[in-house]
Structures are given as C-alpha cells and as structure tokens.
Enzyme design. Structure first.
Site, mmCIF file in Angstrom:
data_model
loop_
_atom_site.group_PDB
_atom_site.id
_atom_site.type_symbol
_atom_site.label_atom_id
_atom_site.label_comp_id
_atom_site.label_asym_id
_atom_site.label_seq_id
_atom_site.Cartn_x
_atom_site.Cartn_y
_atom_site.Cartn_z
ATOM 1 N N ASN A 142 0.107 1.154 6.586
ATOM 2 C CA ASN A 142 0.566 0.076 5.719
ATOM 3 C C ASN A 142 1.331 -1.046 6.686
ATOM 4 O O ASN A 142 1.735 -0.614 7.750
ATOM 5 C CB ASN A 142 1.917 0.418 4.982
ATOM 6 C CG ASN A 142 1.582 1.309 3.728
ATOM 7 O OD1 ASN A 142 0.161 1.360 3.499
ATOM 8 N ND2 ASN A 142 2.401 1.829 3.078
ATOM 9 N N GLY A 143 1.164 -2.333 6.171
ATOM 10 C CA GLY A 143 1.569 -3.387 7.180
ATOM 11 C C GLY A 143 0.332 -4.183 7.789
ATOM 12 O O GLY A 143 -0.905 -4.014 7.281
ATOM 13 N N LYS A 198 7.655 -14.218 -15.954
ATOM 14 C CA LYS A 198 7.362 -13.146 -16.641
ATOM 15 C C LYS A 198 6.043 -13.103 -17.425
ATOM 16 O O LYS A 198 5.039 -12.365 -17.135
ATOM 17 C CB LYS A 198 8.530 -12.663 -17.571
ATOM 18 C CG LYS A 198 9.677 -11.659 -16.921
ATOM 19 C CD LYS A 198 9.218 -10.270 -16.547
ATOM 20 C CE LYS A 198 10.037 -9.579 -15.514
ATOM 21 N NZ LYS A 198 9.903 -10.336 -13.918
ATOM 22 N N GLU A 245 3.263 -13.350 -15.026
ATOM 23 C CA GLU A 245 3.006 -12.255 -14.081
ATOM 24 C C GLU A 245 2.237 -11.246 -14.943
ATOM 25 O O GLU A 245 1.160 -10.654 -14.410
ATOM 26 C CB GLU A 245 4.295 -11.824 -13.773
ATOM 27 C CG GLU A 245 4.146 -10.786 -12.570
ATOM 28 C CD GLU A 245 5.904 -10.253 -12.239
ATOM 29 O OE1 GLU A 245 6.634 -10.643 -13.107
ATOM 30 O OE2 GLU A 245 5.959 -9.630 -11.181
ATOM 31 N N ARG A 252 2.205 0.721 -6.439
ATOM 32 C CA ARG A 252 2.360 -0.340 -5.055
ATOM 33 C C ARG A 252 1.185 -1.061 -4.577
ATOM 34 O O ARG A 252 1.357 -2.078 -3.905
ATOM 35 C CB ARG A 252 3.062 0.584 -3.999
ATOM 36 C CG ARG A 252 4.346 1.192 -3.978
ATOM 37 C CD ARG A 252 4.975 1.718 -2.731
ATOM 38 N NE ARG A 252 6.301 1.616 -2.652
ATOM 39 C CZ ARG A 252 6.992 0.700 -1.914
ATOM 40 N NH1 ARG A 252 6.351 0.150 -1.092
ATOM 41 N NH2 ARG A 252 8.216 0.932 -1.979
ATOM 42 N N CYS A 310 0.835 -0.978 0.057
ATOM 43 C CA CYS A 310 0.094 0.079 0.102
ATOM 44 C C CYS A 310 0.925 1.192 0.047
ATOM 45 O O CYS A 310 2.114 1.075 0.192
ATOM 46 C CB CYS A 310 -0.926 -0.028 1.352
ATOM 47 S SG CYS A 310 -1.618 -1.583 1.505
ATOM 48 N N LYS A 354 4.345 -4.059 -6.556
ATOM 49 C CA LYS A 354 5.629 -3.947 -6.768
ATOM 50 C C LYS A 354 6.342 -4.222 -5.445
ATOM 51 O O LYS A 354 7.477 -4.980 -5.917
ATOM 52 C CB LYS A 354 5.899 -2.475 -6.992
ATOM 53 C CG LYS A 354 7.345 -2.043 -7.459
ATOM 54 C CD LYS A 354 7.980 -2.908 -8.447
ATOM 55 C CE LYS A 354 9.200 -2.637 -8.814
ATOM 56 N NZ LYS A 354 9.744 -3.582 -9.908
ATOM 57 N N TRP A 396 -3.936 -2.130 -1.173
ATOM 58 C CA TRP A 396 -3.763 -3.595 -1.626
ATOM 59 C C TRP A 396 -4.228 -4.370 -0.659
ATOM 60 O O TRP A 396 -3.832 -4.645 0.348
ATOM 61 C CB TRP A 396 -2.543 -3.633 -2.185
ATOM 62 C CG TRP A 396 -2.144 -4.882 -2.771
ATOM 63 C CD1 TRP A 396 -2.153 -4.930 -4.373
ATOM 64 C CD2 TRP A 396 -1.835 -6.141 -2.543
ATOM 65 N NE1 TRP A 396 -1.895 -6.307 -4.872
ATOM 66 C CE2 TRP A 396 -1.853 -7.045 -3.884
ATOM 67 C CE3 TRP A 396 -1.917 -7.025 -1.157
ATOM 68 C CZ2 TRP A 396 -1.556 -8.569 -3.829
ATOM 69 C CZ3 TRP A 396 -1.697 -8.159 -1.228
ATOM 70 C CH2 TRP A 396 -1.566 -8.877 -2.434
ATOM 71 N N HIS A 453 10.902 -36.936 -17.363
ATOM 72 C CA HIS A 453 10.401 -37.849 -16.089
ATOM 73 C C HIS A 453 9.195 -37.359 -15.683
ATOM 74 O O HIS A 453 8.625 -37.503 -14.632
ATOM 75 C CB HIS A 453 11.508 -37.443 -15.160
ATOM 76 C CG HIS A 453 12.828 -37.839 -15.232
ATOM 77 N ND1 HIS A 453 13.208 -39.394 -15.306
ATOM 78 C CD2 HIS A 453 14.312 -37.322 -15.686
ATOM 79 C CE1 HIS A 453 14.418 -39.351 -15.594
ATOM 80 N NE2 HIS A 453 15.006 -38.175 -15.675
ATOM 81 N N GLU A 473 12.587 -17.661 -14.569
ATOM 82 C CA GLU A 473 12.506 -16.376 -14.841
ATOM 83 C C GLU A 473 11.345 -15.765 -16.158
ATOM 84 O O GLU A 473 10.635 -15.178 -15.865
ATOM 85 C CB GLU A 473 13.724 -15.468 -14.862
ATOM 86 C CG GLU A 473 13.680 -13.943 -15.312
ATOM 87 C CD GLU A 473 12.585 -13.352 -14.217
ATOM 88 O OE1 GLU A 473 12.103 -13.704 -13.246
ATOM 89 O OE2 GLU A 473 11.848 -11.897 -14.601
HETATM 90 C C1 AGP Z 1 9.297 -9.813 -10.549
HETATM 91 O O1 AGP Z 1 8.907 -9.459 -11.935
HETATM 92 C C2 AGP Z 1 8.260 -9.699 -9.412
HETATM 93 N N1 AGP Z 1 7.453 -8.834 -9.372
HETATM 94 C C3 AGP Z 1 8.649 -10.476 -8.144
HETATM 95 O O2 AGP Z 1 8.798 -11.749 -8.186
HETATM 96 C C4 AGP Z 1 9.783 -9.763 -7.248
HETATM 97 O O3 AGP Z 1 10.919 -10.105 -7.854
HETATM 98 C C5 AGP Z 1 9.850 -10.195 -5.721
HETATM 99 O O4 AGP Z 1 8.463 -9.974 -5.126
HETATM 100 C C6 AGP Z 1 10.725 -9.678 -5.120
HETATM 101 O O5 AGP Z 1 10.949 -8.380 -4.914
HETATM 102 P P1 AGP Z 1 12.100 -7.510 -4.539
HETATM 103 O O6 AGP Z 1 12.845 -7.504 -5.598
HETATM 104 O O7 AGP Z 1 11.634 -5.974 -4.433
HETATM 105 O O8 AGP Z 1 12.560 -8.051 -3.098
#
Ligand code: AGP
Length: 606
Positions: A99-100, A484, A487, A27, A2, A601, A73, A503, A480
């Site tokens: 936040n938190g 992507k 995501e 965020r 948030c 984020k 969020w 396997h 990765e």
């Molecule tokens: C990456 O594209 C993602 N949004 C996510 O996996 C991210 O890498 C992960 O949440 C870790 O974030 P950070 O690097 O801010 O710790």
C-alpha cells in the site's frame, strides 16, 4: 485505499486471507490477489473485480499455511490482472503486497530494465519485488532492508520468500500496518477490520519499523536492525461491529447508529458543574489554550466541511477567529505556521494522506496540532500532540455519516471548552450542554420521520443536477449535502452560499434543476425565504430543510422539518436529512451505495 492481509500459522492460509480481504474490500476494490506458500512453492492468484471473483478462482486444494493478500484501488496502471498484487520477482521466489506510492518507481523500473529485468506490470510495487530478490543478503530481513534503502515514497509492505518459508517480513513508512497476535497463528493487516475476527491483540507498527512474523510470534526492528521490542495492545473493536446486522447497506446501518454513536461521543465529557466540556486527551492546559489567538482547522472532503461547522462553532462560542481549509490544498501552498494558532486536524480514518502530511508540516514548523480522529491508534491519532477521539465505532461505508456527526459534536465540545476559558457565560455554557444532550434523541426523530422523504427522493433521483444552498451556518450543511448526493447517487450537485445565488448561479435555475435550501429558524430566516422565492420565480423545484417555526406554506414547496436545537448546534441536525436523501436516491438509482465508483474509504495516497 488498498488493503493488505497476511497469515502464518497451523491452518491453511487461504480462507483467512479471503476473509480478511473481504473485510477490507471497502478500502479499495478494483482487483485482488493472494500468494500462498506451500510445500511445492508459491501459488499466486489474481483477479480483476471483487474478492468473491478471487475466491472462485482459487485452486480447490491450496494447503499452504503462510500467505499474503491484497485488494487494490488502482494508482499505477489500470485495474488489470497483471497490475494486481501480489507482485513477484522473475523467478516467483519473492512475493510482495504494497500500500502507498513509491515516488521513485519510474527510476527504479528503468534501472531494473537496464539490468535486463523484464517487468510484467505498470506498477511501482513490482520494482520492490525485483529489488528484494536481487539484494545480496543472507536473510529476508536484510534483503528487505536493502531494497527499502532504495525506495522513496510511502509504503506498507508484506513480503514472502520461498527460501524462508516460515516468515512474512513487513515494513511500514507512511501507510498503516498492523500485526495481529493469535494462538499459534499470526496475522498481518493494513486495518484492524481484517483482524478482529481472530484476535484483539495487535501491534501498530511505527513509521520506519519492520517486523518478522512467524507462526510462533513476531519481532519488531528498525531500519538499523535494532529490535524495538513492541508489545501488543488490546483493541476494543468487536467483529459484530463490522457486520451488517440485518441492514441492507453499511451506510444505512451507520446512519441509523447515529443516536447511539452521538451519545457515546458525549458521554462523560459534559461537565454540568462548570458548564464546560472535559476533553482530557487535548493535552493542553487552560493557560496554553487561552494563549491561542486563532484556530485553523484542516481536513479533506466531508471532514473539511465539518471543519467549517467547527470553525463557526468556535467563533460563536469562544469568539476566537477560526477557519477551515482543505488539508489537500494547505499542504501545497507553503502555509505560514504561527505559534499562537491552534491547528486542529479532523479525520475519520486517521489515515488520509493529505491530512497526515499537513500534520507533519505543521509539526516540522513548530505549530501545535491536535486531532479529532475516529480510528484509535491510526497514523494521525498517533502523530498529533493531543486530541479528541470521536467514538463513532467502525465506519465501513465510503460515505461517512456517523463519524461526521461525531466530528461536529466534538467541535461543539471543543468550542464550549475554549469558550468557557474565554468569555462564554455559565448560562450559555449550560444552554449548549442542554442542547448537546438533546441531540441523540433528535437525530432519532429525524430518522423515524424519514419515510416521509420519499417524494423528495424521487425528484432528486430523477434529476441530472441539483443545487444545495445555505447561508453562514447553513453553508457547510449545503456543501455536505451536495457532496453526499454526488458521492453515492452520481447526481451532479453543487453547493452555493444562498447569498451568492443572485451573483451568477441563478442563471441555471430551471424546472429541471432542483434546489435544496437550508432554511433554519434563525436571524436569517427571512433572507433565506426571499432567496427561495427567487428560485421559485424561475420555476425551479425547491426542497426546504427547515425548522418547525418557519412558515413556508405560502411557497407550496416540499419541506423536511428538523427538530430545533440551539442555533449554534442546528447544523448538526440539519445535516442528517441530507444523508438520508442521498442514501435513498442512490438506492432508488440502483447504485452500490457502500462502494461508490472510483472512491475508497480511506484515501492514503496523494
Ligand atoms: C465522506 O463521505 C467522503 N468519503 C470523504 O470526503 C471523506 O470525508 C474524506 O476523504 C476524508 O476522510 P477522513 O475523514 O478519513 O480523513
């Protein structure tokens, strides 16, 4: 996840709050709200959806010069107006943004209800507003302290009180909170992105710290009301760094910034004379570094996958056993912390709760932990014993690109540094340095060639599921790549070790299931080609991300050819096309690339 903003000064607060919230939207973005305190009391407006909906809902004349705001969020209760922040006490006197997560919220809410308080939301935060309002205290500061004494969990809080209309009181424990210092105006935010338009002088509050913020200044103090005397520091982030600058999306902008960001990450850190890397922030001398028998890397999501690239680099170059683990799992499994292990945490935001918890756990048990972090002054950056800043510049898109590339480069430099303290030869050190120096231009070459990816993008965007396969150094690239695609395009993608295909997962190969195979020019090329043939024999469409020397013509498959570097560094370049493919697939599918559904984020909650 948030975002918090606050303003107190000589101008109307609402425009600054809306502007700050817009900058924090990346965020968390399911609802937003503001509370502005004016001569006639508090005006609170909350809406579901984007900040622009909130802006449209604000009364035309909102002249109060002090206010707080929030983008949410959802954690406690669905994204509905009644759950959006700010939350207020029953009489509307106290307004709170948070936040938190307050861990004992259920107990606090029950206790409040037993005392006759009618709660109007499902949130943990509302309980905080009631506690502050019910505290028997002369000052807002004492009321906040009284309430904090009853909370367990994590918080960044900003509080407004109609009885003390000149001030915002803020408190931090486990979630970031920053005070921005302007000219006869002061700002509060959970992220510098909300402040840089107005000031580059900031104070990052420490855990357990509070501040009283008025138009004329601020005072920081601890939980015992002792002043902590914090002074502002200058930050180097400029407002332009946070603009789209003509790009359609932040992800595209950040993807295209990689050559420059990579060069910045390497600048001044490669030492030709001794064929090593100079990483002054490590705060570990050669003797200490030689004493580590093992390296354990911890990160979450994509940072964890880059950690796997890093572990391979460290084993290759330094010949020290190294592995990477998801920090989100590590923290829950009673890990054994060893004094001869170097712990390395990796995080773009520096605020990821799972990674931050791992740092605390390692430190509590006497382990030595360094951080590879992008955001200067972030919680993890300040908590670790030393580290390497990624120098990627601000990253806004939820899908990380340039920060991940710089994580990999930083691991390469760490591996080089460790290697030269062990048995990596001078010649090999020079070879790696030369390879690193080629990387920025090679990334540019990949980006420049990416219009040719169009047919592949079409195939990925049309499928409902895809495999990404890679072997040894190629496996984290596959992970990765799959991450992507999932995501931002919402196409299901699964990464597998190429060697494991036979396997089990081979059973899923069919004409509707594309496979993206990482086929570098290395000692495993023929083994990778054999696996590709197995996929093709089952009529599975195949895309190979490969190197110029690899002959795949007889297979008749789609290829993305990436410039060759040193074998140890190849994963860095092989990853770039996977970013571009995912980005373009998401655009083709019409998704909101920078703000994918359900994601934020910076994951500051468990
Ligand atoms: C990456 O594209 C993602 N949004 C996510 O996996 C991210 O890498 C992960 O949440 C870790 O974030 P950070 O690097 O801010 O710790």
């Amino acid at each position: 996840m948030c975002g918090i903003v606050g303003y107190v000064g000589r101008k109307a607060a609402a425009p600054s709050l809306i502007e700050g919230l817009t900058r924090l939207e990346y965020r968390g973005y399911d609802s937003a709200g503001v509370a502005v305190l004016g001569p006639k009391g508090t005006t609170r407006v909350r809406t579901v959806g984007r900040v622009r909906a909130l802006e449209a809902a604000l009364p035309k004349r909102l002249s109060g010069r002090i206010g707080i705001g929030h983008t949410r969020w959802a954690t406690h209760g669905p994204a509905e107006e009644r759950n959006a922040h700010p939350h207020s006490s029953a009489d509307g006197r106290i307004s709170v943004v948070h936040n938190g997560i307050i861990d004992n919220a259920a107990n606090l809410r029950s206790a409040l209800e037993a005392e006759g308080v009618r709660l109007s939301s499902d949130t943990d935060t509302e309980a905080v507003a009631h506690l502050i309002a019910r505290a028997e205290a002369e000052t807002l500061e004492d009321a906040v302290l009284d309430a904090l004494g009853r909370l367990s969990g994590t918080y960044a809080l900003a509080v407004l009180d109609e009885r003390h209309p000149d001030r915002i009181v803020v408190a931090r424990s486990g979630s970031p909170l920053i005070v921005g210092v302007g000219e006869k105006e002061m700002f509060v935010a959970s992220d510098v992105a909300a402040l840089v338009q107005h000031t580059n002088r900031v104070v990052h509050l420490d855990d357990g710290e509070l501040a009283t913020v008025t138009a004329d200044g601020f005072v920081t103090f601890d939980r015992d009301s002792n002043e902590t005397g914090r002074v502002p520091v200058e930050i180097s982030v400029a407002a332009e760094d946070l603009e789209l600058s003509g790009h359609e999306h932040y992800m595209l902008k950040e993807l295209c910034e990689q050559p420059e960001a990579a060069a910045t990450c390497l600048r001044g850190r490669l030492d030709e004379r001794f064929a090593t890397a100079r990483l002054d922030g490590l705060a570990l001398d050669a003797r200490e570094l030689r004493s580590f028998r093992r390296v354990k890397i911890l990160g979450c999501g994509s940072a964890y996958y880059v950690g796997q690239v890093g572990a391979q680099l460290i084993e290759d170059l330094a010949r020290i056993p190294a592995d990477a683990e998801a920090a989100s799992e590590f923290r829950y499994r009673r890990p054994i912390i060893e004094s001869d292990t170097l712990y390395v945490v990796v995080s773009q935001s520096g605020e990821t709760a799972d990674t931050a918890f791992a740092v605390n756990e390692i430190k509590r048990k006497g382990g030595r932990v360094i951080g590879l972090v992008n955001v200067v002054g972030s919680s993890i950056a300040r908590e670790v014993d030393g580290g390497v800043y990624l120098h990627a510049g601000p990253e806004i898109a939820v899908a990380s690109t340039k920060a991940l590339t710089n994580m990999a480069l930083s691991f390469a430099m760490l591996a080089l540094h460790l290697g030269r303290l062990h048995d990596l030869s001078f010649a090999d050190g020079k070879r790696i340095i030369a390879g690193l120096e080629r990387i920025p231009a090679q990334i540019q070459d990949i980006i420049d060639a990416s219009d040719g990816f169009a047919p592949i993008v079409g195939k990925l965007a049309q499928s409902t599921s895809a495999f990404y396969i890679g072997r040894v150094r190629g496996f984290p690239v596959a992970r990765e790549g799959a991450q992507k695609l999932k995501e931002i395009s919402y196409v299901h993608a699964e990464a597998y070790q190429t060697s494991e295909l036979k396997h089990g997962p081979l059973a899923l190969i069919n004409p509707d299931m594309p496979t993206v195979a990482i086929v570098p020019d290395d000692e495993l090329t023929q083994r990778n080609i054999a696996a590709c043939e197995q996929v093709l024999a089952r009529k599975g469409p195949l895309v190979a991300i490969t190197h110029p020397g690899v002959d795949l013509a007889h297979l008749g498959v789609d290829t993305v050819v990436v410039p060759k570097n040193e074998p140890e560094l190849d994963p860095i370049l092989l990853t770039i096309p996977t970013q571009i493919l995912a980005y373009r697939a998401a655009v083709a599918l019409g998704h909101d690339v920078d703000k994918p559904r359900n994601l934020a984020k910076s994951v500051t909650v468990e």
